[in-house]
Design an enzyme around this catalytic site. Structure first.
Site, short mmCIF file in Angstrom:
data_model
loop_
_atom_site.label_atom_id
_atom_site.label_comp_id
_atom_site.label_asym_id
_atom_site.label_seq_id
_atom_site.Cartn_x
_atom_site.Cartn_y
_atom_site.Cartn_z
N HIS A 170 0.81 -1.22 0.00
CA HIS A 170 0.00 0.00 0.00
C HIS A 170 0.85 1.27 0.00
CE1 HIS A 170 -4.12 -1.30 -0.01
NE2 HIS A 170 -3.93 -2.15 0.98
N ASN A 230 -6.98 -6.20 -5.11
CA ASN A 230 -8.20 -5.49 -5.44
C ASN A 230 -7.96 -4.00 -5.73
OD1 ASN A 230 -7.77 -5.44 -2.47
ND2 ASN A 230 -9.60 -4.17 -2.46
N HIS A 231 -6.91 -3.41 -5.15
CA HIS A 231 -6.61 -2.01 -5.45
C HIS A 231 -6.04 -1.86 -6.86
CE1 HIS A 231 -7.39 0.22 -1.66
NE2 HIS A 231 -7.47 -1.02 -1.22
N HIS A 235 -4.92 -8.84 1.98
CA HIS A 235 -6.26 -8.27 1.81
C HIS A 235 -6.97 -7.94 3.12
CE1 HIS A 235 -9.84 -7.19 -0.32
NE2 HIS A 235 -10.56 -8.21 0.13
#
Length: 260
Positions: free
Chosen positions: A32, A85-86, A205
């Site tokens: 992230h 998913n990002h 996740h």
């Protein structure tokens, strides 16, 4: 849609890394955009960039301070990642869709990087949904959220990824969405069987306070962007640890201390 776009552009859904015959293989949780934290963690763990390999479970971008650095890391010969998913949200936005959902979930940084939109899109669509490798004669796989709960074996799902053109689009899409977005297997309230045909799997996740091991899969996301902690696992040491019944099931892992 992201999945169809990948297929039309002949992108890789599955990556087999084989065995690292010169160094160690490591897996890291959701980064992230926390690449300074990643470098500190790798140094602390003793990662050797000349011979070791690092595989991320996905979510390279969003929420953290340096998301654009994912482009740099994907060019390193020792760094690999699954699609999270990002990345899925980013591809939809960068491919002409609305960016509202992505921006609302940490993607606003990209509004200041529009000159790199095509470069980012090309890098993201090349990410596989699942990565496989051999570690000490054990077959290990990594995908972002979870392995789909299905009667299909690991090798059957692998075949769906490799030969996606031979399968109905709806069924293929359902499998991929579980891999990127699912949150069923980690739950205490759901009985999930072993994944047949694989020795161990790693997922991210879902943010947890420590590594969660269920059957033959581990969840390793610690929410780096909010906790300032990032788990990096030496896969060989970790699997050896789990095989010893005298050891706790939390496993061997390395993380940084919380920075001031």
């Amino acid at each position: 849609m992201t999945i169809l776009f990948k297929i039309m552009n002949n992108q890789t859904n599955f990556l087999d890394l084989g065995e690292n015959i010169t160094g160690q293989d490591w897996v890291v949780g959701d980064i992230h955009g926390c690449y300074t934290l990643l470098e500190q963690t790798l140094y602390y763990a003793g990662f050797n960039k000349t011979i070791d390999r690092l595989i991320c479970v996905g979510d390279l971008i969003d929420r953290g301070p340096d998301s654009i650095k994912f482009l740099e890391y994907l060019k390193y010969p020792w760094f690999y990642s699954c699609m999270g998913n990002h990345e899925d949200m980013a591809i939809m936005a960068l491919n002409g869709g609305t960016a509202t959902h992505w921006y609302a979930n940490g993607g606003l940084w990209a509004s200041e990087q529009k000159d790199k939109n095509q470069e980012m899109l090309n890098a993201l669509i090349a990410l596989p949904y699942m990565i496989e490798l051999k570690v000490n004669n054990k077959k290990v796989a990594i995908c972002h959220a979870e392995f789909p709960i299905t009667e299909m074996t690991y090798d059957e799902i692998k075949d769906v990824l490799i030969n996606s053109h031979n399968y109905p689009e709806r069924g293929f899409n359902n499998i991929i969405m579980r891999m990127m977005w699912g949150r069923t297997r980690y739950s205490n309230n759901v009985h999930c069987p072993y994944v047949s045909g694989i020795d161990h799997m790693f997922h991210g996740h879902t943010i947890l306070s420590k590594i969660r091991v269920k059957n033959n899969y581990s969840f390793i996301d610690q929410g780096a962007y909010t906790t300032n902690k990032l788990i990096v696992i030496n896969i060989c040491e970790y699997l050896n640890h789990l095989e010893n019944p005298d050891n706790p099931r939390d496993g061997i892992y390395y993380d940084t201390i919380k920075l001031a």
